[in-house]
Write a protein that holds these residues in place. Structure first.
Motif, PDB file in Angstrom:
ATOM      1  N   TYR A 327       0.844  -1.192   0.000  1.00 46.18           N
ATOM      2  CA  TYR A 327       0.000   0.000   0.000  1.00 46.18           C
ATOM      3  C   TYR A 327       0.881   1.245   0.000  1.00 46.18           C
ATOM      4  O   TYR A 327       1.803   1.363   0.798  1.00 46.18           O
ATOM      5  N   PHE A 332      -2.726   0.724  -4.300  1.00 42.39           N
ATOM      6  CA  PHE A 332      -1.924  -0.463  -4.016  1.00 42.39           C
ATOM      7  C   PHE A 332      -1.059  -0.766  -5.243  1.00 42.39           C
ATOM      8  O   PHE A 332      -1.507  -0.618  -6.382  1.00 42.39           O
ATOM      9  N   PRO A 351      -6.682  -4.028  -2.606  1.00 47.13           N
ATOM     10  CA  PRO A 351      -5.639  -5.022  -2.344  1.00 47.13           C
ATOM     11  C   PRO A 351      -6.010  -6.371  -2.951  1.00 47.13           C
ATOM     12  O   PRO A 351      -7.160  -6.802  -2.857  1.00 47.13           O
TER      13      PRO A 351
END
Length: 379
Positions: A327, A332, A351
């Motif tokens: 991150y 991300f 993610p």
């Protein structure tokens, strides 16, 4: 520290004698004409050519061992040339001793004299030139004001932070009013926050004093943010010279692209060519990119994309499996492997767990295509 201090002594002690014998003009063009430097059988510089205009800020950019610091030290006179010439304002200077060139130099290690106050460190070169009294005091105070250290004048270097010590080193380099300021990775010992702050400081100082600045770095962000032009080097050669915008948007080859942030490099075969674009088949998918070197249908080619421009999508794209994810504030960023083992560096709004199957698609107009064979799975 001791060696760097003696080099400063050599470079700063003789500017007054230079002006009496060999005129060193501030507003003069610096030319490197086929300069070479060998260390035994090793060629550190392979005949490089660069012309630097008066007042320009030029960054020498490249990985460790590419020859950028060797080039800087040759300009400074700390290393003798094995071939070629260095000229300033049309006058050959490569046979002059370092002190007779009158350049200012900022070292990575600061190279401050620990037993001297900030004031005396900054004024050291002036004292060696015989400049004393009110003139020296005024120039020292002006230099300290430029780096915002007036209140630290009486302190010793050991009482200062890393960023403050680097400011002292810069003040010492500019107080002698050199035609050229040479900086050898001056920010590499600072933390990330200080590096960002010092970038703005260095560029601001350059703009105010008007001297030419030659700045060595391996950090593309530093080069992009500071320089008027960037010289990208590799293995003792110059790969490309251009403005930050030119190099960022139009790298000339895969090596420059890699150093300018195009981390994904995937081998494939050209399936279609138009005026400026080509379609390439990579890892079972077809991707369109801008041609940066001529290719024809059927040629081996390399697809290069920056991580921020390769996006995870559920639509068409290169099929890959996520290997890692991190991150970075607004998004991300991850690494994935395609079916042929190629590494792909990408961006995602969400993610993606390790082992997730995804498809990766370059943003429109952001992929580049170069002629040549790719680097395979272990790129």
């Amino acid at each position: 520290m001791q060696r760097a201090g003696s080099l400063i002594l050599q470079m700063e002690i003789g500017l007054t004698s230079v002006t009496k014998t060999t005129p060193i003009r501030k507003n003069a063009r610096l030319e490197l004409d086929g300069i070479r430097r060998t260390f035994g059988a090793f060629n550190a510089l392979n005949g490089i050519d660069v012309a630097i205009e008066p007042g320009e800020f030029v960054a020498l950019l490249g990985p460790s061992g590419c020859g950028k610091s060797t080039a800087l030290n040759c300009i400074a006179g700390l290393l003798a040339l094995s071939g070629g010439e260095i000229r300033l304002g049309g006058t050959r200077i490569d046979q002059l001793e370092p002190e007779r060139r009158g350049f200012g130099m900022v070292f990575q290690s600061y190279a401050l004299f620990p037993h001297m106050s900030v004031l005396k460190n900054v004024g050291f070169g002036l004292a060696m030139q015989g400049i004393k009294g009110a003139d020296a005091d005024r120039r020292i105070r002006d230099a300290l004001a430029l780096v915002r250290l007036e209140s630290q004048a009486d302190k010793l270097p050991g009482q200062l932070s890393g960023g403050q010590q680097q400011r002292v080193a810069i003040a010492r380099a500019i107080v002698i009013r050199p035609p050229i300021v040479l900086m050898d990775e001056p920010l590499s010992n600072l933390d990330a926050k200080l590096r960002l702050e010092m970038r703005a400081e260095i560029r601001g100082i350059h703009d105010q004093i008007g001297s030419t600045t030659i700045y060595v770095t391996h950090d593309q962000d530093e080069a992009l943010s500071l320089a008027d032009r960037i010289v990208v080097m590799s293995q003792g050669n110059i790969e490309q010279i251009g403005s930050p915008q030119d190099l960022y948007q139009r790298p000339i080859n895969v090596e420059v692209a890699d150093f300018m942030g195009f981390r994904t490099r995937v081998a494939g075969k050209v399936t279609r060519v138009s005026a400026e674009e080509a379609e390439i088949e990579v890892a079972g998918a077809r991707v369109v990119g801008t041609m940066r070197s001529p290719v024809s249908v059927g040629d081996a080619a390399i697809l290069s994309v920056r991580p921020e421009d390769l996006v995870a999508t559920s639509d068409d794209g290169i099929a890959a499996t996520v290997s890692s994810m991190e991150y970075r504030g607004r998004a991300f960023f991850g690494m994935a492997r395609a079916g042929d083992g190629s590494q792909l560096y990408f961006r995602s709004d969400e993610p993606l767990p390790r082992g997730t199957s995804t498809r990766l698609q370059p943003a429109v107009g952001r992929a580049l295509i170069f002629a040549g064979v790719g680097l395979g799975a272990d790129q």
